[in-house]
Write an enzyme that holds these catalytic residues in place. Structure first.
Site, short mmCIF file in Angstrom:
data_model
loop_
_atom_site.label_atom_id
_atom_site.label_comp_id
_atom_site.label_asym_id
_atom_site.label_seq_id
_atom_site.Cartn_x
_atom_site.Cartn_y
_atom_site.Cartn_z
N ASP A 199 0.78 -1.19 0.05
CA ASP A 199 -0.12 0.15 0.09
C ASP A 199 0.93 1.25 -0.07
OD1 ASP A 199 -2.07 2.07 0.27
OD2 ASP A 199 -2.38 1.20 2.59
N ASP A 212 -2.34 5.72 -5.29
CA ASP A 212 -2.57 4.77 -4.17
C ASP A 212 -2.91 3.39 -4.62
OD1 ASP A 212 -3.24 3.74 -1.72
OD2 ASP A 212 -4.60 5.39 -1.07
#
Length: 450
Positions: free
Chosen positions: A111, A324
């Site tokens: 992430d 992201d």
């Protein structure tokens, strides 16, 4: 030297001479749980190529990008895809080993919207730590992290979707089964209160973001900083960068380098944009966006042409945007979605062909030979940003937009766009830690690497 080999090198050299970087001159103009942040929605089919926009040509072609020897110049991490059709939801995760002897095999979300590393601990007993998850069992290489009072450090990590309770410690992590990262700070979750996690198959998060206020306060070093400061990659002749590639079925992280087979064409140039790290995210500057209507029915069969683009663009007022890997959808500034993109609607899959191409104008990596601001343009076609999925109940194909208004910009401190996995399926994206920049190149669809 074999004559065939000479011919191959000659052909590659000719391709290098023909390459150019695409840019546009413009004189006018935290707490991370990413899948959390926004509702994630299902499955995307990506195709079409990046439109070539030729405003200026440069000659400094990086030959290593073209001639690099695939698996020898990076560590391959395979990403598995999990679809949860009932929720129109999808996520990608990869395997790591934890412990000096690789005792624990864990699935994690990689992430870039987080700087935290945490995994489920075997003492986690609540329903969200269910049987589909692997849980960490303490190894001989585990070391506690102590607080200022000399007690084992216990923390709560809050997300928009809930929180976890964890104790902190250190252990060895292996990536790609061969890259060893010793003494990594890890939070071991003993209680999880994030309902959406119950159906996911991953067991924790490896944050690939930057240092933020929370990590400074807790005195922990982000994962990417460990790789760089301890020269874990460069000591093995890798770069402090990673590529992120997604397809309809799986994905890959190329840690330490790139693989040209993941590009739409092997010699296609990567275009770069500078990164700001102030918010802890991989933050880029999106200067504006515009719509371009084309005949999408025939777009896949058209020959690509060089197009001169007008300098003006719609300025959406939100420059700070993040890339992201932990968020599925694309999130637009609310004002942009409610005004300039208000006609971006779809009720059935046939309407996809009436939607425009969306062209993002992004600040380019600094080029001193050009006056004014250099702008790169990234094109998303309806095939990129419309999500197709099969309604299992009716066995029918359905379509929804993969772009939604950002209702949570105040909570996650992002005033611009959030480009999640819908975007990343269209572009093989390179995150360069050393030079603080991100590179984009059109992905080749559904590549399988060994």
């Amino acid at each position: 030297m074999n004559k065939n080999i000479i011919q191959i090198y000659l052909f590659v050299f000719i391709l290098l001479l023909k390459q150019h970087i695409v840019i546009l001159k413009n004189e006018e103009f935290t707490n991370p749980y990413s899948i959390r942040k926004k509702d994630i929605k299902a499955i995307v089919n990506v195709n079409n190529k990046l439109k070539s926009i030729n405003i200026h040509k440069l000659d400094n072609i990086n030959k290593k990008d073209l001639l690099g020897s695939y698996n020898e110049n990076y560590i391959l991490i395979k990403l598995k895809k999990q679809d949860i059709f009932s929720k129109k939801l999808s996520t990608y995760y990869g395997e790591v080993q934890i412990g000096e002897q690789s005792e624990n095999n864990m699935n994690v979300l990689f992430d870039t919207g987080s700087s935290q590393v945490w995994i489920l601990n075997d003492t986690c007993k609540n329903s969200l730590c269910n049987n589909i998850h692997s849980k960490y069992k303490r190894t001989k290489s585990f070391v506690y992290k102590y607080d200022k009072k000399g007690l084992p450090s216990v923390i709560e990590i809050f997300y928009l979707s809930g929180k976890i309770v964890a104790f902190e410690g250190y252990d060895t992590i292996y990536l790609g089964k061969k890259l060893k990262i010793p003494h990594t700070n890890i939070s071991f979750a003993t209680k999880v209160d994030i309902p959406i996690l119950e159906e996911f198959k991953w067991d924790g998060i490896i944050g690939l973001g930057f240092q933020n206020g929370d990590s400074i306060k807790r005195g922990i070093k982000p994962f990417l900083d460990i790789l760089k400061d301890d020269k874990i990659l460069t000591n093995k002749n890798y770069k402090n960068q990673f590529g992120y590639y997604l397809s309809d079925k799986e994905g890959y992280i190329t840690l330490g380098g790139i693989d040209n087979r993941l590009k739409n064409t092997p010699d296609e140039e990567i275009i770069w944009t500078p990164v700001s790290t102030e918010m802890g995210y991989w933050t880029i500057q999106i200067m504006g966006i515009r719509k371009e209507y084309v005949n999408n029915h025939f777009e896949e069969n058209k020959e690509e042409e060089e197009v001169i683009v007008k300098y003006e663009a719609f300025h959406d007022g939100g420059k700070n945007s993040i890339i992201d890997t932990g968020t599925y959808l694309i999130y637009a500034p609310k004002n942009t979605m409610e005004n300039y993109l208000k006609d971006l609607k779809i009720n059935n899959c046939d309407e996809k062909y009436n939607l425009p191409h969306l062209i993002f104008q992004i600040k380019s990596d600094e080029i001193k030979t050009i006056k004014g601001s250099a702008i790169i343009e990234i094109v998303l076609t309806p095939n990129d940003y419309v999500i197709e999925y099969v309604d299992k109940k009716n066995n029918t194909k359905e379509c929804i937009l993969g772009i939604q208004p950002d209702e949570q910009s105040e909570e996650d401190n992002v005033d611009g766009w959030t480009l999640g996995q819908v975007f990343l399926k269209a572009y093989y994206t390179i995150f360069d830690k050393d030079n603080l920049k991100i590179g984009f190149v059109r992905s080749k669809r559904n590549v399988t690497l060994r």
